[in-house]
Scaffold this active site. Sequence first.
Site, PDB file in Angstrom:
ATOM      1  N   GLY A  11       0.815  -1.219   0.000  1.00  0.00           N
ATOM      2  CA  GLY A  11       0.000   0.000   0.000  1.00  0.00           C
ATOM      3  C   GLY A  11       0.842   1.260   0.000  1.00  0.00           C
ATOM      4  N   GLY A  12       2.007   1.206  -0.628  1.00  0.00           N
ATOM      5  CA  GLY A  12       2.782   2.440  -0.794  1.00  0.00           C
ATOM      6  C   GLY A  12       2.301   3.170  -2.032  1.00  0.00           C
ATOM      7  CB  ALA A  14       3.996   1.299  -6.681  1.00  0.00           C
ATOM      8  CB  SER A 251      15.919  15.138   2.003  1.00  0.00           C
ATOM      9  OG  SER A 251      15.708  15.530   0.666  1.00  0.00           O
ATOM     10  NE  ARG A 298      19.642  10.466  -3.935  1.00  0.00           N
ATOM     11  CZ  ARG A 298      18.378  10.243  -3.652  1.00  0.00           C
ATOM     12  NH1 ARG A 298      17.925   9.004  -3.628  1.00  0.00           N
ATOM     13  NH2 ARG A 298      17.582  11.233  -3.362  1.00  0.00           N
ATOM     14  CD  GLU A 404      12.915   0.651  -2.810  1.00  0.00           C
ATOM     15  OE1 GLU A 404      12.090   1.364  -2.203  1.00  0.00           O
ATOM     16  OE2 GLU A 404      14.033   0.371  -2.367  1.00  0.00           O
ATOM     17  NE  ARG A 414      15.643   5.890  -5.880  1.00  0.00           N
ATOM     18  CZ  ARG A 414      15.526   6.992  -5.134  1.00  0.00           C
ATOM     19  NH1 ARG A 414      15.151   8.127  -5.662  1.00  0.00           N
ATOM     20  NH2 ARG A 414      15.818   6.939  -3.845  1.00  0.00           N
ATOM     21  CG  LEU A 420       8.775  10.246  -4.243  1.00  0.00           C
ATOM     22  CD1 LEU A 420       8.573  11.644  -3.678  1.00  0.00           C
ATOM     23  CD2 LEU A 420       8.115   9.229  -3.334  1.00  0.00           C
TER      24      LEU A 420
END
Lengths: 669, 284, 294
Positions: A11-12, A14, A251, A298, A404, A414, A420
């Site tokens: 239930g995220g 996606a 973040s 990153r 994910e 990524r 998101l």
Amino acid sequence: MAEQRVLVVGGGLAGLAAAMKLAELGIPVDLMSLTPVKRSHSVCAQGGINSVNELTRQQGDSEYLHFDDTVYGGDFLQHQPPVKEMADWAPRIIDLMDRLGVPFNRTPEGFRDQRRFGGTLYKRTAFAGATTGQQLLYALDEQVRRWHAGGMIAIYEGWDFLSPVLDDDGRCRGAIAQNLVSMEIRSFPADAVILATGGCGLIYGRSTMSMACTGSAASRCSKAGVKYANGEFIQVHPTAIPGADKLRLMSESARGEGGRVWVPRKPQDSREPGEISEGERYYFLEERYPKYGNLVPRDIATREIFNVCVNEGLSVEADRQCVYLDLTHISREELDRKLGGILHIYEKFQGVDPREEPMKIFPAVHYSMGGMWADYERTVEGGLVLGSPRNHQTNVPGLYAIGECDYQYHGGNRLGANSLLSCIFTGLFVAPSVQNMMGSLSSSAHDEKYDTLHRGQRAVRQLEHDNLLKREGGRENPYVIHQELGDVMTKAATVVRDNDQLKDAIEKVNELGERIENCSLSDTGNWTNQNVMFTKALRDMFPIAKAILQGALARDECRGAHYKPKFTMPGVEADDPAERRRQAEAWCDAFEEKNRKWLKTTIASFDKEGEPTLSYEEVDTSIIPPRPRLYGLVGAEVIEEVWKGRQANRNGSANGQSEPAPATAAATS
Amino acid sequence: MIAPAHDHHDQPSSFEVRVLRQAGPGEPSHWERHQITYEPNLNVISVLQKIAAQATTADGKDTTPVAWDCNCLEEVCGACTMLVNGQTRQACSALVDKLLADDPSGIELAPMSKFPVLRDLVVDRARMFRALERVHAWIEVDGYGDRGAGPRESQEGQEFRYPLSECMTCGCCVEACPQYAKVELTKHVDETDEQFEKRQEQAYDESFLGAAAISQAMLFNEHPTGHMNAGERLEALMAPGGLQVCGNAQNCVSVCPKEIPLTTSIAKAGRQTTWHAFKRLFDR
Amino acid sequence: MDSQANSSTQSFLARNDFLIRRLHSLSGLIPVGAFMVVHLMVNASVLESPAAFQKNVYSIHGLGSLLPVVEWVFIFIPILFHAIVGVVIVAGGMPNNNQYRYAANYRYTLQRATGMLAFFFIMAHVFHMHGWFHADVWLENVVHPLGGAQFKPFNAASTAGLALQGYVWVAVYVIGVLACVYHLANGVWTMGITWGVWTSAAAQARASAVCSVLGVLLAVVGMGALFGIRASGSGEKLEQAIQAEDQMYESKVASGEVKANEHKRRHEEEAEKSESEDDLAALEDQSAGATQRE
């Protein structure tokens, strides 16, 4: 034929996006989640969501450049059609989220505000304070609640996915799941099962991921035959707050809003950071990467921070690795408006005000680029065929993977604020595919003829569970084994990888995998037994852990987040122009050779015991030819020059011919 | 580790944690004592993890691990709400050093008192999600196709809505509310799961919404599109168990971990329902 | 929605909970609170002089036979409504001040406690001064034996003053009046939230300051009235008060402004009887003195 239903697991972002889109298409959905959906891990995403927008367009940006940044940032390891499709959809997705009421930050004129994120030169990232993931998730949660009130979506919160149900033809007809409170095991017949179960960070013990991110659902599917791709590509986020129970994300938006990373030039300078003058500070990212500065991709930022601490001995503290992330030059008022949420976290968990004192941060495991293998159908133009039943379907018919837990969008690394996007995009995009797939079925999984199948599979899981409770275990403690697994994985398969270390780690993990079978449960009851559920999840971490380690061991190159110092390609250091040219040519030859050998998806297939076997699959790079990632490399200019020359020649000779699409997943049927 | 706000030289080598345990719904509860080795920078989650790994009480007796809820561990998911030393809060952001500084005798953990206990520290907060459904906490968009951007919004508007939208349905506000009474039904022997659920939902629907849901109604009424359905939400706020149950104790705003201006939402809801009631009286 | 469908099966009271609670909130200010303010101010006029107080009482009693109707419709029934709904509200709350020691939470509990106190006080006060009903059977058999209906409108200050000589009664009145005042002042503040007058935290804080000032002023007025009236019930002041009241009565009767009505005047026997409960020697002396002088 009984009514056809879809089961969405997770239930995220996606899962919720898929559920609401399916409901809109008139398909009833069962939505299953470990936690109440509103508490899914997507809430932890902080920085924002990427798309080209009106402003960046005026600076020359386009969907194509977003696509290009994404595959370049991912070191060309992803099939390009899905990425292209995602970048094309991105502006529409943000518009939709805007309509759903997400409180995106605004400009004084009332337009959505944008910030810059890593790996791009454009301000593409829309954001809602520093809790963008939370805000996006809530907007989707609200829509799902609306459909739930209307009866189209049934929600099963507190259920753990145990296995897919496959019929004799190997088609997925539903799933077996267990209730975390009552421990009831039941079957959920479904004509399509969509897995949206997120990442597997808990394999590393502590990471920036939530406690539900065990990767167990993917692992349980892999035991049923689903292939797992690119497992070794694990993103380590450059900036996290170290903690005893969790490494909390700081973040990238902290750097996007002007945060600067530095260490004192004098090792372990004991002065307060404020007393260290500009000249005595080493802004190592800015010095080494003048173009991108603190906003390099990153994997690079992570390696540089790791390097400055481990190899150069410049960690801020002596007994612990960390560097400064400094926001103190920005006004309090601006920080509160744009970064309030994350600064609050730092303050709350560290007891230090980051507006007054630089934060101390270190890299932490953050995201799995790899995941369940999923298919797609390509258009001639290089995008995806909307509604093709193959889109996002795993190698098991009727079983789909999105978000994910699939592997498709981020390649070797990524870019920030793309996750998101990929989650919402895949959720929305998979719905018409599932609809068309179900339209071609002549039965419903709720038909009587499948009763025996479901009853039988349920009984198998029940027996497993009962046996686990009854087991006379040794004195092994699952929590201790988990800790050891985390230590092994963190040491061997994060920032820097070494083959000897990986071999050791594989041995240790195998050993731990045997010890887990000797675990004794301290709780043998059959009511809200978290002990037994944790033990099950822990056991299922091993197949994925092995896939990660073996994939990493086999891949003798550097690509994206996968970095082996022994296989780096040093830059051009000669001064003489001819020699420089020669070295650059050699570099480009080596680069082409490396791609011929390793520009391939790692595919792990598992046996019943969860032992992976690796194979490789070509990557569809037909739209943007792979080019060297030259961030900060010595002699980058001359290499680029040589490379461009080669490309020009190639285009000239191939004049008018389109590149042939690789024969595998990318082939158009 | 990162320098804490105060130094530890006077910290004990171990400390006591008392947990209120309950085997299941309707079962009696009892306190269980655990002795935890002190380390700097622990939070209550790591304490619970230690208890799970130890599986032994302070008296050396074997025990089952304490059951508790958690997920994100950074205070954005709302899962790990419990009573820490009698105060409702998230276990993840409850730092042991601070708790021991306030009360060196140890730490007391109990489940939230306004929700049915499932086991130990795990409670069922379905009523809160049900309340969101009651107040229609969503935007009624036509569909998910492309219709361009949403309505433009002033910075002021965004700055009003954003804090309300940070609500993670953790339950602190209603736990501390003296007007929010616990609703706990027991399943009849002859009842199916569906029947029981239906009965439970009905009971929830007649009971107090609580500050979180009232505030969400204001969040959506404030959105230009959401405003089109403001009337529905206001009707829900005026129904039994609605806004009127609020007694203005204002604990909600004091305990909210996200510092959401809940009492402003409540007062705004008061204003909107006032106008709505007048309109209903005189406009039709 | 289900919740709306269910409502037909719920009781009338449950269905109209919102309306009832809003009426409760409103009735606290209008008419109950407004009446209380007027009442305390009128009573405080005794500080100017018993005659001024008496004059105000005459103007109220100018309503004549309408007065009981006004009393019931605008005072007693609203108070009863406010009180009964209030008791239901109090019963539904679960104060938790031990756990959550915030100022607003104490105010919440205090609002309920003062509400209950005010309710009992008002019942006692009305019985003590007014007697609840003015039917003769009731007055003779219940009220007078229990020492109620002490107040005589045409001897306003003196009879009320005499009734307030006992320390117990004074204590009851001090607590009761302060409870009423707090309940009103805090009630106005919560009412502003309930109806949405002040919404932001800053506005609520400002409103709270204003309500506090109003509360203090009203408490001063209330205490002034209480002790002013009490003072008119003893010693020289009593004498002066009676004199002024009687003069005013006679001139009003003579001018025809007021019809002679002995029920609304003080009687020696009753005055003596009234001491029976908390008799204090002092009070007896004073009454006796007053009788003698008359």
